[in-house]
Design a protein around this motif. Structure first.
Motif, short mmCIF file in Angstrom:
data_model
loop_
_atom_site.label_atom_id
_atom_site.label_comp_id
_atom_site.label_asym_id
_atom_site.label_seq_id
_atom_site.Cartn_x
_atom_site.Cartn_y
_atom_site.Cartn_z
N LEU A 119 16.61 -4.90 4.63
CA LEU A 119 16.93 -5.75 5.50
C LEU A 119 16.26 -5.41 7.29
O LEU A 119 15.64 -6.50 7.48
CB LEU A 119 18.30 -6.44 6.29
N VAL A 120 16.20 -4.45 7.47
CA VAL A 120 15.68 -3.71 8.87
C VAL A 120 14.28 -3.73 8.15
O VAL A 120 12.91 -4.07 8.69
CB VAL A 120 15.89 -2.16 8.78
N SER A 121 13.25 -3.18 7.02
CA SER A 121 11.77 -3.64 7.03
C SER A 121 12.04 -5.05 7.02
O SER A 121 10.49 -5.53 7.13
CB SER A 121 11.72 -3.04 5.64
N SER A 122 12.62 -5.97 5.98
CA SER A 122 11.81 -7.37 6.63
C SER A 122 11.03 -8.04 7.48
O SER A 122 10.08 -8.73 7.96
CB SER A 122 12.93 -8.03 5.80
N TYR A 123 11.89 -7.44 8.34
CA TYR A 123 11.80 -8.38 10.14
C TYR A 123 12.34 -7.17 11.33
O TYR A 123 13.53 -7.32 11.47
CB TYR A 123 12.43 -9.21 10.90
N PRO A 124 11.04 -6.25 11.00
CA PRO A 124 12.44 -4.63 11.77
C PRO A 124 12.18 -4.98 12.97
O PRO A 124 13.03 -5.10 13.84
CB PRO A 124 11.03 -3.93 12.36
N PRO A 125 11.59 -6.02 14.38
CA PRO A 125 11.63 -6.55 15.52
C PRO A 125 12.92 -6.85 15.72
O PRO A 125 14.00 -6.35 16.94
CB PRO A 125 10.52 -6.97 15.85
N GLY A 126 12.87 -8.31 14.87
CA GLY A 126 14.62 -9.27 15.32
C GLY A 126 15.48 -8.50 14.21
O GLY A 126 16.98 -8.18 14.96
N ILE A 127 15.81 -7.61 13.42
CA ILE A 127 16.56 -7.14 12.86
C ILE A 127 17.90 -6.07 14.26
O ILE A 127 18.46 -5.95 14.17
CB ILE A 127 16.86 -6.72 11.35
N LEU A 128 16.70 -5.13 13.63
CA LEU A 128 16.71 -3.78 14.79
C LEU A 128 16.93 -4.07 16.62
O LEU A 128 18.19 -3.90 17.05
CB LEU A 128 15.57 -2.75 15.23
N PHE A 129 16.81 -4.93 16.88
CA PHE A 129 17.57 -6.00 18.32
C PHE A 129 18.96 -6.43 18.16
O PHE A 129 19.50 -6.91 18.92
CB PHE A 129 16.26 -7.01 18.65
N GLY A 130 18.61 -7.85 17.22
CA GLY A 130 20.17 -7.95 16.78
C GLY A 130 21.46 -6.67 16.72
O GLY A 130 22.39 -7.10 17.16
N LEU A 131 20.90 -5.72 16.06
CA LEU A 131 21.31 -5.35 15.32
C LEU A 131 22.02 -3.82 16.56
O LEU A 131 23.90 -3.74 17.08
CB LEU A 131 21.01 -4.19 13.98
N PHE A 132 21.48 -3.49 17.71
CA PHE A 132 21.73 -3.45 18.88
C PHE A 132 22.24 -4.20 19.90
O PHE A 132 23.26 -3.32 20.56
CB PHE A 132 20.83 -2.14 19.23
#
Length: 276
Positions: free
Chosen positions: A215-228
């Motif tokens: 999931l993170v590798s599919s769209y790193p900027p958005g997924i990481l920002f959303g998780l945090f």
């Protein structure tokens, strides 16, 4: 010629004490990543600077784990880690966000950046002084790496979607102040230290980890920002739930009733008159 009557400046055991290279190597790498983020922000390469902050966060998480697994903890390592965190998760995110979006806000911009930087310093100082008295399952206040991930994540997502810092400066200012204040708040955030890496886990956990990485590798900027963002909100959600539970428990407790068997005190106007 040696003088046996002279007292050495340092005790022999302290002079022989070395520095563990493995965990401090990761700490140095995290420090370099934070410094590299500052340099790239000065060169207007904000996306590279944001990625460097995330790299510093990964390296910072590894140095403590490696020190515990290899039994190489030391006071030097703890102090060095705090100084590295101040650069990587205090000064670097504040300067990256200021250069990207806050500088055109004038005084409000640099005040917001300073609130974040001071919050990180106070957060680290409080963590070092309360490390032996707090519940290891929770952090008191938002951890500085998570706060830095909020700042770097917004910069990364904004650039990846074609936004400039000027277009998002209002949101950037609010997020920077929120992250700085959250670091010095008393809100509890899950620390993850209760996870035992040496303990066996069900196979489904391995599958879940694979899905998270995918999931993170599919769209790193958005997924990481959303998780945090979710992690930062989770502390406040849990705080509201605990407050509501405590409030409901207080309302459910009946008020104590006066005991009719206790004789009234002398001089009490509510006492019945004596019978004749």
């Amino acid at each position: 010629m040696a003088h046996p009557d002279r007292t050495p400046l340092l005790p022999l055991e302290k002079r022989r004490r070395g520095i563990y290279i493995l965990p401090n190597l990761f700490t140095t790498a995290a420090l370099f990543a934070g410094f590299y983020a500052i340099v790239q922000a000065m060169n207007q390469r904000f996306e590279v600077a944001a990625v460097a902050i995330f790299v510093a966060m990964v390296l910072d998480g590894l140095d403590g784990r490696i020190a515990r697994l290899t039994h190489t903890q030391s006071e030097f390592g703890a102090e060095y880690d705090s100084l590295s965190d101040m650069v990587s998760f205090g000064a670097a995110p504040a300067l990256v966000m200021y250069e990207w979006a806050l500088q055109d806000l004038g005084k409000l911009g640099w005040i917001a950046a300073f609130i974040y930087c001071a919050g990180a310093a106070l957060r680290l100082a409080r963590f070092n002084t309360n490390i032996d008295v707090v519940d290891k399952r929770y952090f008191q206040g938002l951890p500085s790496p998570a706060a830095a991930a909020l700042i770097a994540g917004m910069v990364w997502v904004g650039i990846d979607n074609g936004f400039t810092g000027d277009e998002l400066r209002g949101y950037a200012c609010a997020l920077t102040i929120f992250a700085g204040v959250s670091m010095v708040s008393n809100v509890l955030f899950w620390s993850g230290k209760s996870i035992n890496l040496r303990k066996s886990v069900p196979f489904i956990v391995v599958i879940a980890l694979v899905l998270v990485f995918a999931l993170v590798s599919s769209y790193p900027p958005g997924i990481l920002f959303g998780l945090f963002l979710v992690y930062a909100a989770s502390g406040y959600v849990m705080w509201l739930l605990r407050w509501k539970r405590k409030h409901d428990r207080g309302e459910a407790t009946p008020a104590p009733q006066p005991d009719s068997t206790v004789p009234p005190a002398a001089g009490d106007d509510t006492a019945p008159p004596p019978r004749s």
